[in-house]
Design a protein around this motif. Structure first.
Motif, PDB file in Angstrom:
ATOM      1  N   ASN A  37       0.823  -1.222   0.000  1.00  0.00           N
ATOM      2  CA  ASN A  37       0.000   0.000   0.000  1.00  0.00           C
ATOM      3  C   ASN A  37       0.851   1.265   0.000  1.00  0.00           C
ATOM      4  O   ASN A  37       0.485   2.262  -0.624  1.00  0.00           O
ATOM      5  CB  ASN A  37      -0.918   0.023   1.222  1.00  0.00           C
ATOM      6  N   ASN A  38       1.986   1.226   0.714  1.00  0.00           N
ATOM      7  CA  ASN A  38       2.847   2.406   0.770  1.00  0.00           C
ATOM      8  C   ASN A  38       3.404   2.744  -0.612  1.00  0.00           C
ATOM      9  O   ASN A  38       3.551   3.913  -0.953  1.00  0.00           O
ATOM     10  CB  ASN A  38       3.981   2.192   1.776  1.00  0.00           C
ATOM     11  N   ASP A  39       3.714   1.715  -1.420  1.00  0.00           N
ATOM     12  CA  ASP A  39       4.185   1.959  -2.787  1.00  0.00           C
ATOM     13  C   ASP A  39       3.110   2.662  -3.611  1.00  0.00           C
ATOM     14  O   ASP A  39       3.409   3.565  -4.389  1.00  0.00           O
ATOM     15  CB  ASP A  39       4.572   0.653  -3.481  1.00  0.00           C
ATOM     16  N   VAL A  40       1.863   2.235  -3.441  1.00  0.00           N
ATOM     17  CA  VAL A  40       0.761   2.834  -4.211  1.00  0.00           C
ATOM     18  C   VAL A  40       0.635   4.315  -3.872  1.00  0.00           C
ATOM     19  O   VAL A  40       0.574   5.164  -4.763  1.00  0.00           O
ATOM     20  CB  VAL A  40      -0.575   2.092  -3.943  1.00  0.00           C
ATOM     21  N   ILE A  41       0.626   4.637  -2.590  1.00  0.00           N
ATOM     22  CA  ILE A  41       0.454   6.044  -2.191  1.00  0.00           C
ATOM     23  C   ILE A  41       1.682   6.869  -2.582  1.00  0.00           C
ATOM     24  O   ILE A  41       1.564   8.004  -3.027  1.00  0.00           O
ATOM     25  CB  ILE A  41       0.105   6.157  -0.685  1.00  0.00           C
ATOM     26  N   ARG A  42       2.872   6.273  -2.446  1.00  0.00           N
ATOM     27  CA  ARG A  42       4.118   6.964  -2.806  1.00  0.00           C
ATOM     28  C   ARG A  42       4.138   7.286  -4.297  1.00  0.00           C
ATOM     29  O   ARG A  42       4.462   8.407  -4.694  1.00  0.00           O
ATOM     30  CB  ARG A  42       5.307   6.065  -2.444  1.00  0.00           C
ATOM     31  N   ARG A  68       0.313  15.535   9.310  1.00  0.00           N
ATOM     32  CA  ARG A  68       1.486  15.608   8.424  1.00  0.00           C
ATOM     33  C   ARG A  68       2.495  14.514   8.807  1.00  0.00           C
ATOM     34  O   ARG A  68       3.115  13.903   7.953  1.00  0.00           O
ATOM     35  CB  ARG A  68       2.117  16.994   8.516  1.00  0.00           C
ATOM     36  N   ALA A  69       2.631  14.238  10.104  1.00  0.00           N
ATOM     37  CA  ALA A  69       3.561  13.202  10.578  1.00  0.00           C
ATOM     38  C   ALA A  69       3.140  11.823  10.066  1.00  0.00           C
ATOM     39  O   ALA A  69       3.992  11.026   9.640  1.00  0.00           O
ATOM     40  CB  ALA A  69       3.625  13.209  12.097  1.00  0.00           C
ATOM     41  N   GLN A  70       1.837  11.525  10.093  1.00  0.00           N
ATOM     42  CA  GLN A  70       1.353  10.236   9.571  1.00  0.00           C
ATOM     43  C   GLN A  70       1.694  10.108   8.093  1.00  0.00           C
ATOM     44  O   GLN A  70       2.228   9.079   7.662  1.00  0.00           O
ATOM     45  CB  GLN A  70      -0.163  10.115   9.745  1.00  0.00           C
ATOM     46  N   VAL A  71       1.370  11.139   7.327  1.00  0.00           N
ATOM     47  CA  VAL A  71       1.633  11.115   5.885  1.00  0.00           C
ATOM     48  C   VAL A  71       3.120  10.934   5.639  1.00  0.00           C
ATOM     49  O   VAL A  71       3.538  10.109   4.816  1.00  0.00           O
ATOM     50  CB  VAL A  71       1.104  12.406   5.197  1.00  0.00           C
ATOM     51  N   SER A  72       3.924  11.658   6.369  1.00  0.00           N
ATOM     52  CA  SER A  72       5.369  11.576   6.216  1.00  0.00           C
ATOM     53  C   SER A  72       5.883  10.158   6.503  1.00  0.00           C
ATOM     54  O   SER A  72       6.710   9.623   5.753  1.00  0.00           O
ATOM     55  CB  SER A  72       6.033  12.582   7.149  1.00  0.00           C
ATOM     56  N   ASP A  73       5.377   9.539   7.564  1.00  0.00           N
ATOM     57  CA  ASP A  73       5.803   8.180   7.922  1.00  0.00           C
ATOM     58  C   ASP A  73       5.375   7.160   6.870  1.00  0.00           C
ATOM     59  O   ASP A  73       6.095   6.199   6.598  1.00  0.00           O
ATOM     60  CB  ASP A  73       5.259   7.783   9.294  1.00  0.00           C
ATOM     61  N   TRP A  74       4.204   7.355   6.274  1.00  0.00           N
ATOM     62  CA  TRP A  74       3.720   6.435   5.235  1.00  0.00           C
ATOM     63  C   TRP A  74       4.547   6.557   3.958  1.00  0.00           C
ATOM     64  O   TRP A  74       4.662   5.607   3.199  1.00  0.00           O
ATOM     65  CB  TRP A  74       2.256   6.708   4.915  1.00  0.00           C
ATOM     66  N   LEU A  75       5.108   7.729   3.718  1.00  0.00           N
ATOM     67  CA  LEU A  75       5.856   7.957   2.483  1.00  0.00           C
ATOM     68  C   LEU A  75       7.332   7.559   2.587  1.00  0.00           C
ATOM     69  O   LEU A  75       8.019   7.501   1.568  1.00  0.00           O
ATOM     70  CB  LEU A  75       5.737   9.431   2.071  1.00  0.00           C
ATOM     71  N   LYS A  76       7.791   7.279   3.774  1.00  0.00           N
ATOM     72  CA  LYS A  76       9.197   6.900   3.967  1.00  0.00           C
ATOM     73  C   LYS A  76       9.470   5.515   3.376  1.00  0.00           C
ATOM     74  O   LYS A  76       8.567   4.708   3.216  1.00  0.00           O
ATOM     75  CB  LYS A  76       9.547   6.917   5.452  1.00  0.00           C
ATOM     76  N   LYS A  77      10.733   5.257   3.083  1.00  0.00           N
ATOM     77  CA  LYS A  77      11.156   3.944   2.583  1.00  0.00           C
ATOM     78  C   LYS A  77      11.125   2.933   3.732  1.00  0.00           C
ATOM     79  O   LYS A  77      11.251   3.304   4.900  1.00  0.00           O
ATOM     80  CB  LYS A  77      12.568   4.025   1.994  1.00  0.00           C
ATOM     81  N   GLU A  78      11.008   1.665   3.382  1.00  0.00           N
ATOM     82  CA  GLU A  78      10.874   0.599   4.375  1.00  0.00           C
ATOM     83  C   GLU A  78      12.055   0.517   5.349  1.00  0.00           C
ATOM     84  O   GLU A  78      11.888   0.106   6.488  1.00  0.00           O
ATOM     85  CB  GLU A  78      10.699  -0.763   3.688  1.00  0.00           C
ATOM     86  N   GLU A 129      11.481   5.419  10.935  1.00  0.00           N
ATOM     87  CA  GLU A 129      10.206   6.127  11.124  1.00  0.00           C
ATOM     88  C   GLU A 129       9.087   5.573  10.236  1.00  0.00           C
ATOM     89  O   GLU A 129       7.933   5.974  10.361  1.00  0.00           O
ATOM     90  CB  GLU A 129      10.382   7.621  10.801  1.00  0.00           C
ATOM     91  N   TYR A 130       9.425   4.673   9.310  1.00  0.00           N
ATOM     92  CA  TYR A 130       8.466   4.102   8.347  1.00  0.00           C
ATOM     93  C   TYR A 130       7.300   3.438   9.074  1.00  0.00           C
ATOM     94  O   TYR A 130       7.490   2.712  10.045  1.00  0.00           O
ATOM     95  CB  TYR A 130       9.188   3.084   7.466  1.00  0.00           C
TER      96      TYR A 130
END
Length: 156
Positions: free
Chosen positions: A3-8, A34-44, A48-49
């Protein structure tokens, strides 16, 4: 597919800023930080991912549909608790107002060939015998083709 790849990939394709991402979640019916969005967009491999769950991804995609197509009359769609690649592709198809031919062309941009009959099997009711599960490879190629088509600086 993750899912993170899809949103990224969707964020990159349409060059959404953090504030736009938060707005899309709100349009879909969920408040996120913003912190949630940022954590979801980080690499595995980042400490903080955080994995984005199916319900939050569905909310984001519903918000994308509303952003691109406008709000529909009556009750707004409720985010699914469980997603699969078929539902993700259907939501992207709706958001971008794509016909089957458009999806086939987007896949061709990623050098992936798919027939119209094969594609229609992914949009059938899961109870039908012709229904097929969308494999990660096809969704990955669709997202890549979407990037080629919609991202201003992408080269084929």
């Amino acid at each position: 597919m993750n899912n993170n790849d899809v949103i990224r990939r969707t964020r990159y394709t349409f060059e959404f800023e953090d504030s736009k991402m938060i707005e899309l979640f709100a349009l879909g019916g969920k408040e996120v930080t913003r912190a949630q969005v940022s954590d979801w967009l980080k690499k595995e491999d980042d400490p903080e991912y955080k994995k984005i769950d199916d319900e939050h991804l569905a909310t984001f995609l519903n918000g994308l549909i509303i952003e691109k197509r406008g709000k529909k009359e009556g009750p707004q769609p409720v985010a699914e608790k469980r997603l699969n690649n078929n539902i993700i592709l259907r939501k992207l198809k709706i958001a971008l107002n794509l016909k089957d031919e458009d999806i086939i062309e987007i896949l061709k941009l990623a050098r992936f060939l798919l027939g119209k009959h094969e594609l229609s099997a992914f949009f059938r009711n899961p109870g039908q015998s012709q229904y097929r599960l969308l494999k990660d490879q096809i969704l990955r190629n669709f997202l890549h083709g979407m990037q080629i088509k919609y991202h201003p600086n992408s080269k084929e």
